[in-house]
Design an enzyme around this catalytic site. Structure first.
Site: not given
Length: 266
Positions: A173, A206-209, A204
């Site tokens: 990413k 928690g965007t990866g989760c 943003t």
């Protein structure tokens, strides 16, 4: 109904970790279940404290899921210690779930380490090879590979190197780059690029989760990895565009915006 399990840490503020995973899975119309590996006291500003769960309790939670309900996909997030990693790897090897998405969570949004430095080698040896899709961001990909990543070509090279470590596909990413973000998926045969316009927002958390949970949900729903990633990114973009102005720091994304507007995603 498709069943998706998240194995991750808990975020009491609701924007990341288990809470974000369950919201994301529910928004996709799948049945969400959880194995909590760490309780993290955090909010939109910072991490205050965390307490890791004993490995035997982690094992028991996984057993509880598989002796009764089972899964169609598994998302793995924060794994704080080598002992917890080994416990999770042991159970995944026992139950052999399909559609395993691994988000190698190493740092919180404020920079707090959520994976002990001594855990990196255990992660690479025991968890990474179990992944059908691994979703590192740029700093995580650098930790895994030892590379310095500055360009799209570097991302492609990192994805290819990580693939050789045993996972079936890698999504590197590029949100940490300036300009519009680009993500690179490598499946062992080709690199596939996903681009989007950068949304100017601080919210943003928690965007990866959220992205990894959306990928797992779409895999459970029967989509191939590239299509699952595309659908997950579309969902993530919408959630960021309509992020919630909550808290004093990086606020949460809006996990249910599309659900409230037009029913379950199709």
């Amino acid at each position: 109904m498709k069943r998706v399990l998240t194995i991750a840490g808990s975020d009491c503020s609701g924007g990341a970790g288990i809470q974000a995973d369950i919201k994301t899975m529910s928004a996709h119309g799948v049945y969400a279940m959880s194995v909590i590996v760490s309780v993290v006291a955090e909010n939109t500003v910072h991490v205050l404290k965390k307490q890791d769960i004993a490995p035997e309790i982690v094992r028991a939670q996984v057993d509880a899921i598989y002796e009764d309900i089972g899964t169609d996909a598994v998302k793995i997030g924060m794994l704080p210690t080598p002992e917890v990693m080994s416990a999770v790897a042991e159970k995944l090897r026992k139950y052999c779930p399909k559609n395993v998405v691994v988000d190698p969570v190493m740092y919180a949004k404020d920079g707090t380490a959520l994976m002990a430095p001594q855990s990196i080698e255990t992660f690479k040896a025991e968890i990474l090879p179990l992944a059908d899709v691994l979703t590192p961001n740029i700093p995580e990909a650098e930790e895994i590979t030892g590379m310095h990543i500055e360009t799209e070509d570097d991302m492609c090279a990192a994805a290819k190197l990580i693939y050789t470590m045993g996972c079936k596909a890698v999504l590197v990413k590029g949100g940490h780059f300036a300009g519009d973000p680009i993500d690179i998926l490598f499946d062992g045969e080709q690199h596939i690029s996903f681009t989007a316009n950068r949304i100017q927002t601080k919210n943003t958390h928690g965007t990866g989760c959220t992205l990894s949970s959306a990928i797992a949900s779409n895999l459970a729903l029967g989509y191939a990895p590239a299509e699952a990633v595309k659908r997950a990114k579309d969902y993530m973009t919408c959630a960021i565009e309509h992020a919630l102005e909550l808290g004093h720091g990086a606020g949460p994304t809006n996990h249910f915006y599309s659900l409230y507007q037009s029913g379950l995603p199709k």
